[in-house]
Design a protein around this motif. Structure first.
Motif, PDB file in Angstrom:
ATOM      1  N   ALA A  61      55.853  -8.693 -83.086  1.00 27.58           N
ATOM      2  CA  ALA A  61      54.506  -8.380 -84.009  1.00 27.58           C
ATOM      3  C   ALA A  61      53.177  -9.073 -83.444  1.00 27.58           C
ATOM      4  CB  ALA A  61      55.016  -8.792 -85.264  1.00 27.58           C
ATOM      5  N   PRO A  62      53.185 -10.285 -82.971  1.00 24.29           N
ATOM      6  CA  PRO A  62      51.838 -10.914 -82.535  1.00 24.29           C
ATOM      7  C   PRO A  62      51.360 -10.043 -81.637  1.00 24.29           C
ATOM      8  CG  PRO A  62      53.438 -12.525 -83.072  1.00 24.29           C
ATOM      9  CD  PRO A  62      54.177 -11.325 -83.032  1.00 24.29           C
ATOM     10  N   LEU A  63      51.945  -9.424 -80.766  1.00 17.39           N
ATOM     11  CA  LEU A  63      51.440  -8.516 -79.645  1.00 17.39           C
ATOM     12  C   LEU A  63      50.802  -7.224 -80.256  1.00 17.39           C
ATOM     13  CD1 LEU A  63      54.251  -8.964 -76.658  1.00 17.39           C
ATOM     14  CD2 LEU A  63      51.838  -9.867 -76.864  1.00 17.39           C
ATOM     15  N   GLN A  64      51.449  -6.635 -81.272  1.00 17.87           N
ATOM     16  CA  GLN A  64      51.107  -5.494 -82.007  1.00 17.87           C
ATOM     17  C   GLN A  64      49.578  -5.850 -82.449  1.00 17.87           C
ATOM     18  OE1 GLN A  64      54.348  -4.552 -84.251  1.00 17.87           O
ATOM     19  NE2 GLN A  64      55.097  -2.780 -82.637  1.00 17.87           N
ATOM     20  N   ARG A  65      49.763  -7.166 -83.100  1.00 17.50           N
ATOM     21  CA  ARG A  65      48.194  -7.239 -83.857  1.00 17.50           C
ATOM     22  C   ARG A  65      47.218  -7.598 -82.814  1.00 17.50           C
ATOM     23  NH1 ARG A  65      51.798 -10.093 -87.543  1.00 17.50           N
ATOM     24  NH2 ARG A  65      51.695 -12.094 -86.080  1.00 17.50           N
ATOM     25  N   LEU A  66      47.637  -8.078 -81.642  1.00 19.31           N
ATOM     26  CA  LEU A  66      46.823  -8.367 -80.603  1.00 19.31           C
ATOM     27  C   LEU A  66      46.159  -7.091 -80.179  1.00 19.31           C
ATOM     28  CD1 LEU A  66      45.070 -10.201 -78.611  1.00 19.31           C
ATOM     29  CD2 LEU A  66      46.984 -10.189 -77.185  1.00 19.31           C
ATOM     30  N   ALA A  67      46.910  -5.933 -80.045  1.00 17.80           N
ATOM     31  CA  ALA A  67      46.560  -4.730 -79.436  1.00 17.80           C
ATOM     32  C   ALA A  67      45.686  -3.996 -80.584  1.00 17.80           C
ATOM     33  CB  ALA A  67      47.838  -3.881 -79.255  1.00 17.80           C
ATOM     34  N   ARG A  68      45.844  -4.355 -81.643  1.00 14.69           N
ATOM     35  CA  ARG A  68      44.842  -3.534 -82.565  1.00 14.69           C
ATOM     36  C   ARG A  68      43.668  -4.335 -82.758  1.00 14.69           C
ATOM     37  NH1 ARG A  68      49.775  -3.703 -86.053  1.00 14.69           N
ATOM     38  NH2 ARG A  68      48.945  -5.426 -87.002  1.00 14.69           N
ATOM     39  N   ALA A  69      43.844  -5.551 -82.382  1.00 14.14           N
ATOM     40  CA  ALA A  69      42.408  -6.313 -82.282  1.00 14.14           C
ATOM     41  C   ALA A  69      41.500  -5.782 -81.162  1.00 14.14           C
ATOM     42  CB  ALA A  69      42.641  -7.868 -82.371  1.00 14.14           C
ATOM     43  N   MET A  70      42.426  -5.533 -79.933  1.00 14.90           N
ATOM     44  CA  MET A  70      41.651  -5.031 -78.788  1.00 14.90           C
ATOM     45  C   MET A  70      40.873  -3.699 -79.037  1.00 14.90           C
ATOM     46  SD  MET A  70      44.278  -6.186 -75.929  1.00 14.90           S
ATOM     47  CE  MET A  70      44.612  -7.776 -75.381  1.00 14.90           C
ATOM     48  N   THR A  71      41.473  -2.984 -79.893  1.00 15.97           N
ATOM     49  CA  THR A  71      40.803  -1.576 -79.925  1.00 15.97           C
ATOM     50  C   THR A  71      39.837  -1.412 -81.076  1.00 15.97           C
ATOM     51  OG1 THR A  71      42.719  -1.114 -81.560  1.00 15.97           O
ATOM     52  CG2 THR A  71      42.995  -0.477 -79.379  1.00 15.97           C
ATOM     53  N   THR A  72      39.623  -2.458 -81.977  1.00 18.69           N
ATOM     54  CA  THR A  72      38.793  -2.423 -83.116  1.00 18.69           C
ATOM     55  C   THR A  72      37.545  -3.575 -82.881  1.00 18.69           C
ATOM     56  OG1 THR A  72      40.190  -4.183 -84.449  1.00 18.69           O
ATOM     57  CG2 THR A  72      40.480  -1.816 -84.725  1.00 18.69           C
ATOM     58  N   ILE A  73      37.768  -4.740 -81.983  1.00 20.29           N
ATOM     59  CA  ILE A  73      36.741  -5.520 -81.731  1.00 20.29           C
ATOM     60  C   ILE A  73      35.578  -4.830 -81.176  1.00 20.29           C
ATOM     61  CG2 ILE A  73      36.120  -7.557 -80.462  1.00 20.29           C
ATOM     62  CD1 ILE A  73      38.603  -8.853 -81.201  1.00 20.29           C
ATOM     63  N   ASP A  74      34.349  -4.987 -81.873  1.00 14.56           N
ATOM     64  CA  ASP A  74      33.066  -4.532 -81.486  1.00 14.56           C
ATOM     65  C   ASP A  74      32.049  -5.588 -80.768  1.00 14.56           C
ATOM     66  OD1 ASP A  74      30.591  -3.147 -80.998  1.00 14.56           O
ATOM     67  OD2 ASP A  74      30.393  -2.477 -83.063  1.00 14.56           O
ATOM     68  N   PRO A  75      31.683  -5.548 -79.606  1.00 14.17           N
ATOM     69  CA  PRO A  75      31.113  -6.550 -78.920  1.00 14.17           C
ATOM     70  C   PRO A  75      29.912  -6.740 -79.670  1.00 14.17           C
ATOM     71  CG  PRO A  75      31.808  -5.170 -77.366  1.00 14.17           C
ATOM     72  CD  PRO A  75      32.070  -4.335 -78.620  1.00 14.17           C
ATOM     73  N   LEU A  76      29.233  -5.801 -80.443  1.00  8.73           N
ATOM     74  CA  LEU A  76      27.840  -6.217 -80.992  1.00  8.73           C
ATOM     75  C   LEU A  76      28.036  -6.620 -82.336  1.00  8.73           C
ATOM     76  CD1 LEU A  76      25.997  -2.707 -80.231  1.00  8.73           C
ATOM     77  CD2 LEU A  76      25.697  -5.083 -79.119  1.00  8.73           C
ATOM     78  N   ARG A  77      29.332  -7.058 -82.994  1.00  7.67           N
ATOM     79  CA  ARG A  77      29.566  -7.715 -83.985  1.00  7.67           C
ATOM     80  C   ARG A  77      30.438  -9.075 -83.480  1.00  7.67           C
ATOM     81  NH1 ARG A  77      29.837  -2.075 -85.330  1.00  7.67           N
ATOM     82  NH2 ARG A  77      28.610  -1.551 -86.821  1.00  7.67           N
ATOM     83  N   PRO A  78      30.092  -9.923 -83.293  1.00  9.86           N
ATOM     84  CA  PRO A  78      30.742 -10.926 -82.465  1.00  9.86           C
ATOM     85  C   PRO A  78      31.355 -11.935 -83.752  1.00  9.86           C
ATOM     86  CG  PRO A  78      28.378 -11.788 -82.264  1.00  9.86           C
ATOM     87  CD  PRO A  78      28.379 -10.322 -83.006  1.00  9.86           C
TER      88      PRO A  78
END
Length: 320
Positions: A61-78
């Motif tokens: 489950a932590p790896l799945q949450r990390l994968a979702r974070a990788m696809t949603t994080i915006d560099p312009l919203r740090p």
């Protein structure tokens, strides 16, 4: 414990439990097997697979949450970081990802500062050339046209005066462009006067009425903060005229408990579902340079509202 050993031990525990049930349970298997024996074995296998799937789901489950974070994080919203959960290699992977984000954001801020500084220098150079070369040339043309018109016949003089008016309009437009490229009023009179001048210089043919309100108890801001606030306000005005087709715009610079806030509201067509353009991305880049937070959304009365929240930063604390 590494991820490999955790998964290996989980599967081992499931298999040992299944083998123990076969050894000490009442179920037996004959040759040839009966239908009831096959059903019992199938049910046992299904239970083992279900237990194994649940355990793997919990472990991964932590790896799945990390994968979702990788696809949603915006560099312009740090600032957004996935929570460090799990054990062993999973937690180390999340920590490494967060460290990588910190480094990328720092490098992006540095490169953006260099790029925007070069952009401001280029704007300054172009504005200077427009003022010193093109502006002076057009001024000389106006004087020459006036001299010729004064000695020309009436018909020719009338045509020359029309050319004079066209040339004078072009000279005014060039000066306006130069002021937008290099906000001299910002350098000479400060941010408050620059914002008031910005809203007062909206072209009449645009159909936009702009109003400016500024609190009187604003804290001292650094030159970099003032320039970012001015450029964001300038971009919002440009968007309201060119894209939003707004007829009313309210610009406010307010003191907040933690700093200052630039608030711009218009009654245009709104953001809609269109992706963010270069102008909005440029505003976000500038906000990152001073640690400000930029938010865009619908205005309470329809249209668009832009908020730029800038933390308090005095000149003494910045240069010290």
């Amino acid at each position: 414990m590494s991820l490999f050993w955790r998964l290996f031990l989980l599967n081992t525990a499931v298999l040992i439990a299944g083998a123990a049930l076969l050894l000490w349970g009442p179920a037996t298997v004959s040759t040839p097997f009966f239908v009831t024996e096959a059903l019992i074995l199938a049910a046992g296998l299904a239970v083992m697979l279900l237990v194994n799937a649940v355990l793997l789901r919990v472990g991964l489950a932590p790896l799945q949450r990390l994968a979702r974070a990788m696809t949603t994080i915006d560099p312009l919203r740090p600032g957004t970081r996935p929570a460090v959960t799990g054990n062993g290699e999973v937690a180390d992977l999340i920590r490494t990802f967060n460290t990588m984000l910190d480094r990328l954001e720092a490098e992006r801020a540095t490169s953006s500062a260099v790029a925007l500084s070069a952009q401001e220098a280029e704007r300054h150079r172009i504005a200077q050339e427009l003022h010193d070369e093109v502006g002076q040339t057009l001024t000389a043309v106006l004087l020459e046209l006036k001299r010729v018109a004064d000695h020309a016949p009436d018909a020719v003089a009338t045509a020359l005066r029309q050319v004079q008016e066209t040339t004078r309009g072009s000279l005014d437009e060039i000066r306006r462009i130069a002021r937008r490229l290099r906000p001299g009023v910002l350098e000479e009179l400060g941010l408050v006067s620059a914002l008031k001048s910005l809203t007062a210089e909206v072209p009449p043919h645009s159909g936009l009425t702009a109003r400016c309100h500024v609190d009187t108890d604003l804290p001292d801001l650094t030159d970099a903060v003032e320039l970012v606030v001015y450029r964001v306000a300038q971009e919002c005005l440009t968007n309201a005229v060119r894209h939003a087709h707004a007829t009313r715009l309210d610009l406010s610079l307010l003191r907040s408990p933690t700093g200052v806030e630039l608030r711009i509201r218009d009654n245009g067509c709104g953001l809609g579902s269109a992706p963010e353009g270069a102008g909005i991305r440029g505003m976000r880049e500038r906000a990152l340079l001073i640690g400000a937070e930029l938010t865009l959304g619908p205005s309470p009365g329809g249209g668009t509202e832009v908020r730029l929240h800038v933390p308090v930063a005095t000149k003494a604390s910045t240069h010290g």
